[in-house]
Design an enzyme around this catalytic site. Structure first.
Site, mmCIF file in Angstrom:
data_model
loop_
_atom_site.group_PDB
_atom_site.id
_atom_site.type_symbol
_atom_site.label_atom_id
_atom_site.label_comp_id
_atom_site.label_asym_id
_atom_site.label_seq_id
_atom_site.Cartn_x
_atom_site.Cartn_y
_atom_site.Cartn_z
ATOM 1 N N ALA A 243 -11.090 6.882 -3.924
ATOM 2 C CA ALA A 243 -10.350 8.059 -3.444
ATOM 3 C C ALA A 243 -10.036 7.796 -1.979
ATOM 4 O O ALA A 243 -10.642 8.389 -1.086
ATOM 5 C CB ALA A 243 -11.151 9.330 -3.632
ATOM 6 N N ASN B 139 5.044 6.522 -6.627
ATOM 7 C CA ASN B 139 3.710 6.967 -7.018
ATOM 8 C C ASN B 139 3.759 8.464 -7.280
ATOM 9 O O ASN B 139 3.581 9.273 -6.362
ATOM 10 C CB ASN B 139 2.702 6.631 -5.921
ATOM 11 C CG ASN B 139 1.301 7.128 -6.260
ATOM 12 O OD1 ASN B 139 1.019 7.484 -7.396
ATOM 13 N ND2 ASN B 139 0.434 7.153 -5.266
ATOM 14 N N CYS C 260 0.759 11.919 -6.974
ATOM 15 C CA CYS C 260 0.388 12.681 -5.780
ATOM 16 C C CYS C 260 0.465 14.177 -6.075
ATOM 17 O O CYS C 260 1.293 14.616 -6.875
ATOM 18 C CB CYS C 260 1.339 12.346 -4.622
ATOM 19 S SG CYS C 260 1.318 10.605 -4.114
ATOM 20 N N GLY D 293 -10.399 -0.925 -13.288
ATOM 21 C CA GLY D 293 -11.280 -1.973 -13.791
ATOM 22 C C GLY D 293 -11.291 -2.032 -15.310
ATOM 23 O O GLY D 293 -10.619 -1.258 -15.998
ATOM 24 N N LYS E 188 0.832 -1.200 0.000
ATOM 25 C CA LYS E 188 0.000 0.000 0.000
ATOM 26 C C LYS E 188 0.872 1.258 0.000
ATOM 27 O O LYS E 188 1.954 1.269 0.574
ATOM 28 C CB LYS E 188 -0.900 -0.011 1.240
ATOM 29 C CG LYS E 188 -2.064 0.963 1.156
ATOM 30 C CD LYS E 188 -2.968 0.817 2.351
ATOM 31 C CE LYS E 188 -4.244 1.621 2.177
ATOM 32 N NZ LYS E 188 -4.028 3.000 1.740
#
Length: 371
Positions: A136, A192, A195, A282, A111
């Site tokens: 979110a 990531n 951000c 998805g 995570k």
């Protein structure tokens, strides 16, 4: 806005997490999806009622060459499947489902982790959509120190590879979290860059190529571990961004992150997501993700920089599409929410395809698109 927890809130979070975990164990309930990624039924995944798919023997126990094996940035993967950040917690959540094994995947991305603990966004945080899901979460996590000191020691690094996901609101925060993970048993670091940069008016790092490269270069200076840059689809020129990130020291790419979207409650005429907008994942985003993977591959190929292709993969055919477009490995995330045992099925399907087409390994698939 991100809400930062104090000591009392952290204590409450810990108590609530323990209570929820005990409820799961007592009731033996694992999940109750409804229309996630277009699957329109309700079902309970109970330990003794799950229909198990035939699992491939773990390659380490088989003397035959494993066609699914690949080398990714010097790391040995026994499967091209990578479980995506935010979908598997810190690597232990799905091990509670009977029939699930971390050995069925090549790697797991933990995570998203920031410097300090975060409570994340206000609810609602998740919304099902046609053929997908908006989320979110807001990077809720216990902070880098807790992850490194308390969570990583509990992971079984003999089962699979574990990749940290580094997030931040400033370049300095990215650097500090990278430094913490560099001094840990983690196998690689995913950055990531989707951000918001609080010092630049909230513009996402990943949407500006020069800003992305600055983050990668700063993190590169703090670690010798493989760096995987997670690319945002919400930008004008993903290929140029990839080029600058390679120059800055990125060893690999994860393509793509979620696509920004919104859902509205028509009765109340208000956004469903508490944060107003969220990331769409998805099957709905698969065509976008395949195109972006192919575009990044054209830039990455001359530098031998591998790609984790991701976005809407639910079947072996989906995975094969991404590899043909240029991915060396493939990411699975949202599909786990309605089928936690999907990974062995994807492995079997890829192996079957390789056999039918006379291919010796998944590497033969990567970038085999004929234009």
């Amino acid at each position: 806005p991100v809400v930062e927890p104090g000591a009392p809130q952290l204590a409450l979070l810990e108590i609530e997490a323990q209570r929820f975990d005990q409820v799961q164990r007592d009731t033996r309930i694992r999940t109750q999806p409804n229309d996630v990624a277009g699957v329109r039924w309700n079902f309970w995944l109970v330990e003794n009622q799950v229909k198990h798919w035939r699992r491939m023997p773990h390659p380490m126990s088989d003397s035959k060459p494993n066609p699914l094996h690949l080398d990714f940035c010097g790391l040995s993967f026994d499967s091209p499947i990578v479980l995506l950040s935010g979908c598997v917690g810190f690597g232990e959540e799905y091990t509670r489902v009977e029939g699930f094994s971390n050995r069925d995947v090549g790697a797991i991305v933990l995570k998203g982790t920031t410097g300090d603990a975060r409570l994340g966004n206000k609810p609602h945080r998740i919304c099902e959509t046609s053929m997908g899901m908006l989320n979110a979460i807001g990077l809720q996590n216990p902070g880098a120190a807790t992850v490194v000191d308390d969570i990583l020691p509990g992971l079984d690094f003999a089962e699979t590879r574990f990749i940290a996901n580094v997030s931040g609101s400033t370049i300095e925060e990215y650097v500090e979290v990278t430094r913490r993970f560099d001094d840990s048993p983690i196998d690689a670091i995913e950055i990531n860059i989707s951000c918001p940069n609080v010092k630049e008016g909230g513009v996402q790092f990943g949407n500006v190529p020069e800003m992305s490269a600055r983050v990668v270069a700063a993190c590169r200076a703090k670690t010798n571990k493989p760096i995987i840059t997670k690319m945002s689809p919400n930008q004008t020129d993903i290929a140029e961004n990839a080029r600058l990130c390679i120059e800055a020291g990125s060893d690999a790419f994860a393509v793509i992150n979620t696509v920004m979207g919104m859902a509205i409650d028509i009765e109340q005429r208000k956004p469903i997501i508490g944060n107003v907008r969220g990331g769409l994942s998805g099957p709905a985003i698969k065509p976008i993700a395949i195109l972006k993977t192919q575009q990044v591959y054209e830039v990455a190929k001359p530098h031998n920089v591998p790609i984790i292709g991701q976005g809407g993969i639910t079947t072996a055919d989906d995975a094969i599409e991404f590899m043909i477009a240029g991915a060396s490995a493939i990411g699975v995330g949202t599909a786990l929410f309605y089928d936690p045992l999907v990974c062995p099925k994807i492995n079997d399907g890829i192996a079957d395809y390789l056999g039918r087409h006379g291919m010796q390994s998944v590497g033969d698939l990567t970038g085999s698109l004929e234009l």
